[in-house]
Design a protein around this motif. Structure first.
Motif, PDB file in Angstrom:
ATOM      1  N   UNK A  28       0.635  -1.400   0.523  1.00 51.92           N
ATOM      2  CA  UNK A  28       0.334  -0.075   0.028  1.00 51.92           C
ATOM      3  C   UNK A  28       0.680   0.853  -0.451  1.00 51.92           C
ATOM      4  N   UNK A  29       0.661   2.239  -0.570  1.00 52.09           N
ATOM      5  CA  UNK A  29       0.204   3.633  -0.396  1.00 52.09           C
ATOM      6  C   UNK A  29       0.771   3.982   1.049  1.00 52.09           C
ATOM      7  N   UNK A  30       2.208   4.806   1.748  1.00 48.93           N
ATOM      8  CA  UNK A  30       2.865   4.985   2.968  1.00 48.93           C
ATOM      9  C   UNK A  30       1.390   6.624   2.667  1.00 48.93           C
ATOM     10  N   UNK A  31       0.976   6.585   3.862  1.00 49.39           N
ATOM     11  CA  UNK A  31       0.136   7.964   4.047  1.00 49.39           C
ATOM     12  C   UNK A  31       0.690   9.365   4.404  1.00 49.39           C
ATOM     13  N   UNK A  32      -0.062  10.086   2.978  1.00 46.32           N
ATOM     14  CA  UNK A  32       0.723  11.473   3.101  1.00 46.32           C
ATOM     15  C   UNK A  32       0.030  12.275   3.647  1.00 46.32           C
ATOM     16  N   UNK A  33       0.548  13.359   3.216  1.00 46.74           N
ATOM     17  CA  UNK A  33      -0.234  14.730   4.779  1.00 46.74           C
ATOM     18  C   UNK A  33      -1.131  14.894   4.379  1.00 46.74           C
ATOM     19  N   UNK A  34      -1.833  14.457   3.473  1.00 45.82           N
ATOM     20  CA  UNK A  34      -3.787  14.742   3.863  1.00 45.82           C
ATOM     21  C   UNK A  34      -3.636  14.143   4.571  1.00 45.82           C
ATOM     22  N   UNK A  35      -3.485  12.778   5.121  1.00 42.25           N
ATOM     23  CA  UNK A  35      -4.163  12.010   6.303  1.00 42.25           C
ATOM     24  C   UNK A  35      -3.608  12.169   7.400  1.00 42.25           C
ATOM     25  N   UNK A  36      -2.077  12.790   7.416  1.00 40.55           N
ATOM     26  CA  UNK A  36      -1.697  12.625   8.667  1.00 40.55           C
ATOM     27  C   UNK A  36      -2.340  13.835   9.558  1.00 40.55           C
ATOM     28  N   UNK A  37      -2.725  12.735  10.847  1.00 41.61           N
ATOM     29  CA  UNK A  37      -2.784  13.812  12.029  1.00 41.61           C
ATOM     30  C   UNK A  37      -4.323  13.100  12.267  1.00 41.61           C
ATOM     31  N   UNK A  38      -5.091  12.153  11.479  1.00 40.08           N
ATOM     32  CA  UNK A  38      -6.190  12.045  10.926  1.00 40.08           C
ATOM     33  C   UNK A  38      -6.059   9.638  11.215  1.00 40.08           C
ATOM     34  N   UNK A  39      -7.661   9.568  11.643  1.00 39.54           N
ATOM     35  CA  UNK A  39      -7.667   7.684  12.026  1.00 39.54           C
ATOM     36  C   UNK A  39      -7.751   7.151  10.532  1.00 39.54           C
TER      37      UNK A  39
END
Length: 193
Positions: A28-39
């Motif tokens: 899977x791709x690593x979660x990026x900044x748009x997802x940072x700080x979210x669940x």
């Protein structure tokens, strides 16, 4: 006429695809900044949501034209383990889902079309899932991420104001038939990915 696709399709070798019921973090791709700080969703929750993505994309014709398959299948394609969607519930509002798309290359010319199509597929009928809004963005590794994400923000604002997914002028490629604020992609030559 049967024209072979250079990168495979749903008719190809199934051994290069993971199963929709699996969650393999290394595929899977690593979660990026748009997802940072979210669940950020993982495990069974990611797999269940991604099965729903497959259904929404199938119902709305969200297909990657290079690979010839439903865009949700990109997450399962072992040849592109760093590409696809990652999801997160918004920290302050769990009725908002964030979806970040990482394309196979930083110059993927389909990224604009695919992310807009994904946004429309998720939000055209919110009664089909538990979210009031699915917010979609392209990962910052894409060379046109600012322009693409600006367009997605405009579509999202229109959706929040009207409750409807905006109909776009296909010739202009932007809401309301204008390309204002959207840069043209540079000509990189070669085969598009």
């Amino acid at each position: 006429m049967n024209v072979p696709r250079p990168f495979g399709s749903d008719d190809g070798d199934e051994t290069v695809f993971d199963d929709y019921d699996e969650f393999r973090p290394d595929h899977e791709p690593e979660p990026g900044p748009f997802l940072a700080g979210h669940d950020v969703l993982e495990g069974r929750e990611h797999a269940a949501l991604h099965r729903l993505a497959r259904a929404r994309f199938e119902d709305n014709g969200v297909y990657d034209m290079t690979f010839g398959y439903n865009l949700a299948r990109l997450n399962l394609d072992r040849r592109h383990e760093d590409a696809g969607f990652r999801y997160a519930r918004e920290a302050d509002d769990p009725t908002v889902l964030r979806a970040e798309f990482t394309p196979t290359t930083e110059f993927c010319p389909q990224s604009d079309t695919l992310t807009v199509a994904a946004f429309r597929a998720w939000n055209d009928d919110p009664s089909l899932h538990e979210f009031d809004l699915v917010s979609v963005r392209v990962a910052p590794m894409h060379q046109r991420d600012v322009a693409i994400n600006g367009r997605l923000e405009q579509l999202e604002e229109q959706f929040l104001e009207t409750g409807e997914v905006a109909v776009e002028d296909a010739a202009a490629g932007a809401p309301g038939g204008t390309d204002e604020g959207v840069d043209d992609a540079p000509d990189v030559g070669g085969t598009p990915f």
